[in-house]
Scaffold this motif. Structure first.
Motif, PDB file in Angstrom:
ATOM      1  N   PRO A  62      -3.847  -5.255   1.192  1.00 54.84           N
ATOM      2  CA  PRO A  62      -3.199  -3.882   1.600  1.00 54.84           C
ATOM      3  C   PRO A  62      -4.461  -2.695   1.708  1.00 54.84           C
ATOM      4  N   THR A  63      -5.545  -2.700   0.906  1.00 56.57           N
ATOM      5  CA  THR A  63      -6.501  -1.676   1.143  1.00 56.57           C
ATOM      6  C   THR A  63      -7.226  -1.730   2.114  1.00 56.57           C
ATOM      7  N   ASN A 114      -5.682  -1.495   5.650  1.00 59.87           N
ATOM      8  CA  ASN A 114      -4.807  -0.398   5.646  1.00 59.87           C
ATOM      9  C   ASN A 114      -4.996   0.235   7.030  1.00 59.87           C
ATOM     10  N   TYR A 130       4.986   3.712   7.008  1.00 57.79           N
ATOM     11  CA  TYR A 130       4.052   3.831   7.862  1.00 57.79           C
ATOM     12  C   TYR A 130       4.491   4.192   9.263  1.00 57.79           C
ATOM     13  N   LEU A 176      -1.300  -6.581   6.217  1.00 59.25           N
ATOM     14  CA  LEU A 176      -1.507  -6.000   5.171  1.00 59.25           C
ATOM     15  C   LEU A 176      -1.523  -6.962   3.724  1.00 59.25           C
ATOM     16  N   GLY A 182       0.885  -1.267  -0.019  1.00 55.74           N
ATOM     17  CA  GLY A 182       0.139   0.140   0.137  1.00 55.74           C
ATOM     18  C   GLY A 182       0.886   1.331   0.105  1.00 55.74           C
TER      19      GLY A 182
END
Length: 830
Positions: free
Chosen positions: A207-208, A211, A184, A203, A171
């Motif tokens: 990943p979305t 997130n 992050y 993730l 991501g």
């Protein structure tokens, strides 16, 4: 019963044969479509290009994918434990395909009718990530299995795990766990705790969806699931598990760790790298580009330019607030409304947007609200400068109270001063540029092409050709030295009238200010920037000789007008062209070529490019050791060492002046403000064009040459003038704008920082230079030792021979006749 077991045996044997034959058939059918996994031995990850200062500070990075490749030794063990517990617990036990996992997944499908459980091993994920797409088809899965088996035969488990950790997408353009740790958490991977490892590992599933920046609740749920798997596999005990799941979510977006924010530099490097290696390789090969720029010097350049622009802009008056959100008679906006409006603004340079929350007329203060709900106070001292702006030449009356300037509900710009106090400010209308070179090889030490790259990407150092005004005069005087003049030559500083038959007018070049001193020594004329003397010298030397001489400094002949206006600086150059030419006066006469990339390295540290600049080397000219000189690229020498020395000496007088103040003969050069640097190894030249549309100061110190320019991007707009502000002290700047007070302050502020730890150095006097005591008025020899005498430098053989006592009349250049042109030549000039 016996027959049943025999039947069962045959069934399994035949089934195994059919399965084996089917697998073999499938493999034979697909083998031509299967890629060679040997390419994984030499994988080149798409890694962004990083740009550094000469002292290793990150300036910028370019590339679509953020990635920090790691070796297996650099991967923390807690990350490996977390990955294996979650993604592939039997990683070290299988050969790329986990049969138990496949049967477990198949059973799930048969019993539930849905694909709730995957059977992909880490090796299979590597196969998919490098060679296949994400289509959920059976044929893709079969290819994935075959490729995984090949991978296990080709690579070690450690190599497979390393590829996986560096490849996966996590991501926000972060590819691999190394980049994800920075994106992050703003940390390197070895600085994370187990809860953070678990969050990053979570993730992998989506990943979305998981997130932490978009879906924090789902991210925490997924993180805790990963932590539970760690507990189940024995990597965490109950206390550690409870401590980890109770930790708050600390992830937030972190951009690249820019240590030296210099986007003009970064963009120059980006363009050069794309030209050199192509767009794709420049952005994906992970090149580490080291520039010639020094981080401390670059910060000094940024401060000097911006501070000087604010000082210019504010003395010309206040143009009012950015916006009015509410009137004092209206209901004030809420904090949320204010923060939403501030979030819509872009801050440039030193400026921050703020909203005036209230005014205290008794204390003459204003409470302001900045972004992130910060609060601050502006005092009267931070507002009293703000006379109304009328036009570039006029300002309104000075304010008497803070309420005359700002009001509650206004959106304004403020900047924090060196004393920590906030001051009302505004985005400067004018533009500026500053560039510094090492004159010995052309290395760019500092460069800033405008107030803020985010406001304007136009790099005025390299892209803005502007008229140079009196910055041309050192080159005119250098040509005069080549044609029989000396620093003691006397030229008549008197008005010039020249009839232009074609136009039917008289050309009257004037001094600025229009003061004429009569017979004047050439050193003094350069230091005082006498326009008419520059014209007389051009006439004496000849326009063609002047143009030919100037091209030796790297100026294009197409930029040099072939008429007498050239003597006053009608030519247009970029600041980079000008500073490069000025370098010749500091380095002994050599023309160096500016460069900004010192070397380029691969991610492994291999140097694939190293600059080989042509250098200014006087010793090399006189050294007969040919073996020693083989590896040296010598820059072209434009002028002799003696010529360069004499012009540099004359430019010292621009700053230090001359004469004897106690005897009433003292005088200042146009750059006298630079005396604040308290150094004898500096010199330079001011420059101002007609109506002050461009202002310059170019000059040198030991081993550095700097050019400062201030003007408007609209070349038709003049920098104007200001009147005294009664609210400010006696040290304020006012009057017409010109190079000495508009461009020179940035040059001074820059060198204050750059030279603070550099010892002053005495300039080497070239061979063939002699010192002679001369009379200050006539330029002839004298035996006197009083205030009428001074020492001057000459090239041996050009020193005056007559003594003033016996021949008191100075030998004045009759410039009306010297270089006189006939009617045909006049037609060619005009």
């Amino acid at each position: 019963m016996k027959k049943f077991f025999v039947f069962l045996l045959y069934f399994f044997v035949i089934g195994a044969f059919i399965a084996g034959a089917s697998i073999f058939g499938l493999y034979y059918h697909l083998k031509d479509e299967l890629p060679s996994v040997d390419t994984l031995k030499d994988v080149e990850f798409q890694t962004p290009m990083k740009v550094y200062s000469s002292d290793g500070k990150l300036i910028s990075q370019f590339g679509e994918k953020r990635r920090i490749p790691l070796s297996f030794e650099q991967i923390p063990q807690p990350l490996i434990d977390t990955l294996l517990a979650t993604e592939d617990a039997r990683f070290y036990a299988h050969n790329g395909v986990d049969i138990i996992g496949i049967f477990r997944a198949a059973f799930t499908v048969l019993t539930s009718g849905t694909k709730k459980q995957g059977a992909s091993t880490i090796t299979m994920q590597v196969a998919r990530g490098f060679f296949l797409n994400r289509d959920k088809t059976y044929i893709r899965k079969i290819k994935e299995i075959f490729i995984a088996l090949h991978i296990e035969q080709t690579l070690s488990k450690e190599e497979i795990l390393t590829l996986y950790i560096n490849k996966v997408e996590l991501g926000y353009r972060a590819f691999g766990f190394g980049a994800a740790a920075e994106v992050y958490y703003g940390k390197s991977l070895d600085q994370l705790d187990i809860a953070q490892f678990a969050m990053l590992t979570g993730l992998l599933k989506a990943p979305t969806a998981y997130n932490p920046l978009r879906n924090p609740e789902r991210a925490i749920f997924r993180r805790n699931t990963v932590l539970w798997r760690l507990k189940e596999t024995g990597h965490l005990d109950e206390i550690q598990y409870q401590d980890a799941i109770n930790k708050p979510l600390t992830a937030k977006y972190h951009g690249a760790k820019i240590e030296l924010d210099s986007p003009y530099i970064a963009e120059m490097v980006r363009q050069e790298m794309v030209d050199k290696y192509g767009l794709e390789d420049a952005y994906t090969k992970g090149y580490q580009v080291y520039t010639t720029v020094n981080s401390d010097a670059q910060r000094a350049a940024e401060y000097a330019l911006r501070n000087n622009l604010h000082n210019y802009d504010e003395r010309h008056g206040y143009r009012g607030p950015v916006d009015v959100l509410w009137l004092p008679s209206e209901i004030p906006w809420s904090q949320n409304e204010i923060q939403k409006r501030l979030a819509q603004t872009s801050d440039f340079g030193f400026l921050q947007h703020a909203v005036v929350a209230s005014i205290d007329p008794q204390q003459q203060t204003a409470d302001i609200i900045l972004k992130d709900n910060q609060r601050a106070v502006i005092y009267w001292d931070g507002v009293k400068w703000a006379r109304p702006y009328i036009d570039d030449d006029s300002q309104g009356p000075a304010p008497q109270t803070i309420e005359e300037v700002i009001a509650e509900g206004q959106l304004i710009n403020v900047r924090k001063m060196e004393n920590g106090q906030w001051q009302l400010s505004q985005l400067p209308d004018a533009a500026a540029a500053l560039v510094a070179l090492n004159p010995n090889d052309g290395a760019v030490v500092s460069l800033i092409g405008g107030y803020d790259f985010r406001q304007s990407e136009f790099n005025r150092v390299t892209q803005a050709k502007r008229q140079v005004g009196s910055n041309i005069k050192p080159f005119i005087y250098s040509a005069a030295l080549e044609h029989g003049f000396t620093l003691a030559s006397i030229i008549n500083d008197a008005p010039i009238n020249q009839w232009d038959r074609r136009q039917g007018t008289v050309w009257r070049p004037q001094n600025s200010p229009p003061v004429y001193d009569g017979p004047t020594r050439m050193r003094t004329a350069l230091a005082k920037s006498k326009n008419v003397i520059s014209v007389r010298l051009l006439r004496a030397v000849g326009i063609d000789n002047i143009v030919n001489h100037l091209t030796k400094f790297g100026f294009s002949p197409y930029d040099l007008p072939k008429n007498e206006s050239l003597a006053l600086g009608s030519a247009s150059f970029t600041p980079m062209e000008l500073v490069s030419a000025f370098s010749a006066f500091e380095n002994g006469g050599f023309v160096v070529e500016p460069y900004i990339i010192e070397r380029v390295e691969t991610p492994e540290g291999e140097i694939i490019f190293k600059a080989e600049p042509k250098i200014a080397c006087l010793d090399c000219l006189y050294n007969d050791d040919s073996d020693k000189l083989e590896d040296i690229k010598l820059a072209q020498q434009a002028i002799s060492e003696q010529n360069a020395f004499l012009i540099a000496e004359a430019m010292k007088s621009t700053i230090w002046g001359g004469g004897n103040w106690n005897k009433g003969t003292g005088w200042n050069g146009t750059g006298w403000r630079a005396r604040v640097l308290k150094r004898d190894d500096i010199g330079g030249k001011t420059g101002t064009t007609n109506e002050a549309k461009d202002t310059w100061f170019s000059g040198y110190a030991t081993n550095i040459v700097v050019t400062s320019w201030v003007g408007f991007d609209d070349p038709s707009r003049a920098l104007g003038a200001t009147s005294p502000n009664p609210n400010l002290g006696k040290d304020q700047v006012f009057g017409k704008e010109f190079g000495a007070q508009t461009a020179l302050p940035a040059w001074i502020d820059y060198l204050k920082v750059v030279l603070q730890n550099e010892p002053e150095q005495t300039k080497h006097i070239p061979s063939d230079i002699v010192t002679v005591r001369i009379d200050s008025e006539s330029g002839k020899r004298t035996n006197k030792t009083d205030h009428t005498a001074l020492f001057e430098y000459f090239v041996s053989g050009t020193e005056p021979r007559n003594y003033v006592e016996y021949d008191p009349m100075p030998e004045i250049l009759n410039a009306e006749k010297a270089g006189e042109v006939n009617e045909v030549e006049l037609e060619q000039i005009f």
